[in-house]
Design a protein around this motif. Structure first.
Motif, PDB file in Angstrom:
ATOM      1  N   VAL A   5       0.849  -1.188   0.000  1.00 15.13           N
ATOM      2  CA  VAL A   5       0.000   0.000   0.000  1.00 15.13           C
ATOM      3  C   VAL A   5       0.884   1.236   0.000  1.00 15.13           C
ATOM      4  CG1 VAL A   5      -1.578   1.406   1.400  1.00 15.13           C
ATOM      5  CG2 VAL A   5      -2.043  -1.018   1.083  1.00 15.13           C
ATOM      6  N   SER A   6       0.583   2.154  -0.902  1.00 13.96           N
ATOM      7  CA  SER A   6       1.355   3.391  -0.954  1.00 13.96           C
ATOM      8  C   SER A   6       0.427   4.599  -0.977  1.00 13.96           C
ATOM      9  CB  SER A   6       2.227   3.386  -2.210  1.00 13.96           C
ATOM     10  OG  SER A   6       2.931   4.593  -2.294  1.00 13.96           O
ATOM     11  N   GLY A   7       0.533   5.426   0.051  1.00 13.12           N
ATOM     12  CA  GLY A   7      -0.300   6.628   0.140  1.00 13.12           C
ATOM     13  C   GLY A   7       0.433   7.819  -0.433  1.00 13.12           C
ATOM     14  N   ARG A   9       0.435  11.959  -0.841  1.00 13.45           N
ATOM     15  CA  ARG A   9      -0.128  13.241  -0.390  1.00 13.45           C
ATOM     16  C   ARG A   9      -0.779  13.961  -1.555  1.00 13.45           C
ATOM     17  NH1 ARG A   9       4.840  15.570   3.252  1.00 13.45           N
ATOM     18  NH2 ARG A   9       5.571  13.431   3.347  1.00 13.45           N
ATOM     19  N   PHE A  38      -2.904   5.175  -3.523  1.00 13.07           N
ATOM     20  CA  PHE A  38      -4.077   6.031  -3.376  1.00 13.07           C
ATOM     21  C   PHE A  38      -3.681   7.462  -3.028  1.00 13.07           C
ATOM     22  CE2 PHE A  38      -4.237   6.829   1.151  1.00 13.07           C
ATOM     23  CZ  PHE A  38      -3.385   5.858   1.640  1.00 13.07           C
ATOM     24  N   ALA A  40      -4.177  10.468  -0.747  1.00  9.18           N
ATOM     25  CA  ALA A  40      -4.637  10.591   0.644  1.00  9.18           C
ATOM     26  C   ALA A  40      -5.400  11.906   0.839  1.00  9.18           C
ATOM     27  CB  ALA A  40      -3.443  10.501   1.594  1.00  9.18           C
ATOM     28  N   HIS A  43      -6.662  12.769   4.592  1.00 10.75           N
ATOM     29  CA  HIS A  43      -5.578  13.396   5.356  1.00 10.75           C
ATOM     30  C   HIS A  43      -5.417  14.871   4.999  1.00 10.75           C
ATOM     31  CE1 HIS A  43      -4.126   9.155   5.911  1.00 10.75           C
ATOM     32  NE2 HIS A  43      -3.775   9.639   7.075  1.00 10.75           N
ATOM     33  N   TYR A 126      -4.018  11.377  12.897  1.00  6.68           N
ATOM     34  CA  TYR A 126      -3.454  11.134  11.558  1.00  6.68           C
ATOM     35  C   TYR A 126      -2.828   9.736  11.448  1.00  6.68           C
ATOM     36  CZ  TYR A 126      -0.623  12.304   7.354  1.00  6.68           C
ATOM     37  OH  TYR A 126      -0.039  12.313   6.104  1.00  6.68           O
ATOM     38  N   MET A 130      -3.792   6.643   8.848  1.00 12.90           N
ATOM     39  CA  MET A 130      -2.769   6.029   7.993  1.00 12.90           C
ATOM     40  C   MET A 130      -2.702   4.517   8.234  1.00 12.90           C
ATOM     41  SD  MET A 130       1.088   7.257   7.267  1.00 12.90           S
ATOM     42  CE  MET A 130       2.390   6.117   6.808  1.00 12.90           C
ATOM     43  N   ASP A 133      -5.535   2.949   6.382  1.00 14.16           N
ATOM     44  CA  ASP A 133      -5.225   2.867   4.942  1.00 14.16           C
ATOM     45  C   ASP A 133      -4.439   1.606   4.611  1.00 14.16           C
ATOM     46  OD1 ASP A 133      -6.160   5.447   4.311  1.00 14.16           O
ATOM     47  OD2 ASP A 133      -4.229   6.366   4.846  1.00 14.16           O
ATOM     48  N   ILE A 134      -3.512   1.293   5.495  1.00 13.58           N
ATOM     49  CA  ILE A 134      -2.574   0.204   5.216  1.00 13.58           C
ATOM     50  C   ILE A 134      -3.175  -1.157   5.555  1.00 13.58           C
ATOM     51  CG2 ILE A 134      -0.340  -0.790   5.893  1.00 13.58           C
ATOM     52  CD1 ILE A 134       0.541   2.197   6.443  1.00 13.58           C
ATOM     53  N   VAL A 142       5.049  -1.307   2.764  1.00 15.66           N
ATOM     54  CA  VAL A 142       4.681   0.084   2.505  1.00 15.66           C
ATOM     55  C   VAL A 142       5.938   0.858   2.101  1.00 15.66           C
ATOM     56  CG1 VAL A 142       3.540   2.138   3.472  1.00 15.66           C
ATOM     57  CG2 VAL A 142       2.987  -0.118   4.381  1.00 15.66           C
ATOM     58  N   VAL A 144       7.931   3.822   2.210  1.00 13.20           N
ATOM     59  CA  VAL A 144       7.893   5.086   2.947  1.00 13.20           C
ATOM     60  C   VAL A 144       9.290   5.682   3.083  1.00 13.20           C
ATOM     61  CG1 VAL A 144       5.837   4.678   4.362  1.00 13.20           C
ATOM     62  CG2 VAL A 144       8.053   3.847   5.158  1.00 13.20           C
ATOM     63  N   GLN A 148       8.281   8.953   7.502  1.00 13.42           N
ATOM     64  CA  GLN A 148       7.059   8.194   7.774  1.00 13.42           C
ATOM     65  C   GLN A 148       7.319   6.927   8.593  1.00 13.42           C
ATOM     66  OE1 GLN A 148       3.923   9.296   6.871  1.00 13.42           O
ATOM     67  NE2 GLN A 148       5.066  11.135   6.330  1.00 13.42           N
ATOM     68  N   HIS A 151       5.264   6.587  11.742  1.00  7.98           N
ATOM     69  CA  HIS A 151       3.865   6.259  11.448  1.00  7.98           C
ATOM     70  C   HIS A 151       3.696   4.773  11.136  1.00  7.98           C
ATOM     71  CE1 HIS A 151       3.051  10.711  10.189  1.00  7.98           C
ATOM     72  NE2 HIS A 151       2.946  10.537  11.484  1.00  7.98           N
TER      73      HIS A 151
HETATM   74  N1  TRP Z   1       1.539  10.129   5.608  1.00  9.02           N
HETATM   75  C1  TRP Z   1       1.996   9.898   4.256  1.00  9.02           C
HETATM   76  C2  TRP Z   1       2.840  11.109   3.813  1.00  9.02           C
HETATM   77  O1  TRP Z   1       2.746  12.164   4.381  1.00  9.02           O
HETATM   78  C3  TRP Z   1       0.844   9.729   3.307  1.00  9.02           C
HETATM   79  C4  TRP Z   1       0.043   8.535   3.645  1.00  9.02           C
HETATM   80  C5  TRP Z   1      -1.224   8.504   4.127  1.00  9.02           C
HETATM   81  C6  TRP Z   1       0.457   7.186   3.508  1.00  9.02           C
HETATM   82  N2  TRP Z   1      -1.648   7.237   4.296  1.00  9.02           N
HETATM   83  C7  TRP Z   1      -0.641   6.399   3.918  1.00  9.02           C
HETATM   84  C8  TRP Z   1       1.632   6.587   3.059  1.00  9.02           C
HETATM   85  C9  TRP Z   1      -0.568   5.004   3.903  1.00  9.02           C
HETATM   86  C10 TRP Z   1       1.704   5.192   3.039  1.00  9.02           C
HETATM   87  C11 TRP Z   1       0.605   4.419   3.466  1.00  9.02           C
HETATM   88  O2  TRP Z   1       3.589  11.001   2.853  1.00  9.02           O
END
Ligand code: TRP
Length: 329
Positions: A5-7, A9, A38, A40, A43, A126, A130, A133-134, A142, A144, A148, A151
């Motif tokens: 999973v890759s979030g 911004r 995805f 985010a 967020h 936050y 996150m 999401d994962i 992930v 990151v 991160q 987190h």
């Molecule tokens: N917090 C991450 C950032 O600032 C963005 C993010 C949100 C994210 N949800 C996530 C990254 C889930 C990886 C997985 O870059």
């Protein structure tokens, strides 16, 4: 195949640092894993964007990642707020997230320091969002950056806590995705430190050739090597690092020799560097613009992404509800 999973911004317009630092490697990552990318955009609300800005930045960032080669036929790419199951899992996880541990998060403490006028509960939780999401896709990996890691550590803790609390082995504890040696750190153009959006020292993939030339020509250098055999100063070293990434080896060697013989003209080097950056980014920029112009394609892509993401997310939420004790009466 592992689940990744890759979030992203929604304000994270891609610069060279992002591209060479990670995004370029997503192309291979998506082939070797089951990837969920995805935007985010839940967020994003922590900073209270206005609706038009929010909408435009989501579209822009989506187009940029697609232009870099994220393939919706292989990976799942979606917009976070299209998957309301995430919000439900977030609510459930919040019940086992402690205010004390959330208050101790480095990113939260930094927000308090920088924006004391907007310390909202969304910022505090936050890391819980996150984590949702994962683990909603029960991801193993992930990708990151350093910023991160805490987190991700908290995500593992929330997953473990859920498992322990209910005596199940349901959520895996996700680890950082390791790109190995392929990662390149791109410095900024301001002489010190790495390229970043907020530092204002970056070249964006969406920048026009004119903008790129202007930025590179303004990059910090020094007054040239004073003695033979001396090391370049940090700003000049940084330009060489960028050049090594975007230019042919022979080009970099040429300017290194010019530096060594103290004949270097930084103006010439910058001109060459700008053209080589343009050569690499131009096709991506054209791609970004054609994707942005194709509303049907974008709409169809996020719709398909949301369907795929919701399939996986709703399965998890359903099972979590069962485990927690929300069962048919
Ligand atoms: N917090 C991450 C950032 O600032 C963005 C993010 C949100 C994210 N949800 C996530 C990254 C889930 C990886 C997985 O870059």
């Amino acid at each position: 195949m592992e689940t990744v999973v890759s979030g992203i911004r929604s304000t994270g317009n891609l610069h060279l640092g992002n591209y060479f630092g990670a995004v370029r490697n997503f192309i291979n990552m998506q082939r070797e894993n089951s990837c969920y990318f995805f935007i985010a955009d839940y967020h994003a609300l922590t900073t209270h964007p206005n609706p038009d800005n929010l909408h435009n930045s989501i579209k822009q960032v989506l187009a940029e990642y697609l232009a870099c080669g994220i393939d919706p036929d292989i990976a799942t790419i979606f917009v976070q707020s299209d998957v309301p199951e995430v919000a439900e899992l977030y609510l459930l996880l919040n019940m086992n997230a402690y205010v004390g541990e959330l208050e101790r998060t480095a990113s939260f403490k930094e927000k308090i320091r920088k924006h004391p006028d907007n310390i909202n509960a969304g910022l505090l939780t936050y890391p819980v969002l996150m984590a949702a999401d994962i683990i909603i896709h029960r991801a193993a990996k992930v990708p990151v950056g350093k910023d991160q890691e805490q987190h991700l550590e908290m995500t593992r803790r929330f997953a473990r806590r859920f498992n322990t609390m209910y005596g199940v082995n349901y959520f895996p504890e996700p680890e950082a995705y390791n790109f190995g040696k392929q990662l390149v750190k791109i410095p900024g153009l301001d002489g010190t430190g790495k390229m970043g959006k907020s530092e204002g020292n970056g070249i964006f993939l969406a920048d026009t050739p004119q903008e790129i030339r202007k930025k590179v020509m303004r990059a910090v250098t020094d007054s040239g090597p004073a003695t033979t055999g001396e090391e370049p100063s940090e700003p000049v070293k940084n330009l060489f690092t960028i050049m090594e990434t975007v230019s042919d080896k022979s080009t970099t060697d040429y300017f290194r020799e010019k530096f060594a013989s103290r004949e270097i003209r930084y103006g010439d080097m910058k001109k060459q560097l700008a053209e080589d950056i343009i050569k690499i980014t131009e096709p991506i920029r054209e791609n970004i613009n054609s994707i942005l112009a194709n509303r049907e394609y974008l709409a169809a892509t996020v719709k398909r992404g949301a369907e795929k993401a919701r399939e996986s997310a709703s399965k998890t939420v359903h099972e979590v509800r069962e485990i927690i004790g929300y069962r048919e009466v």
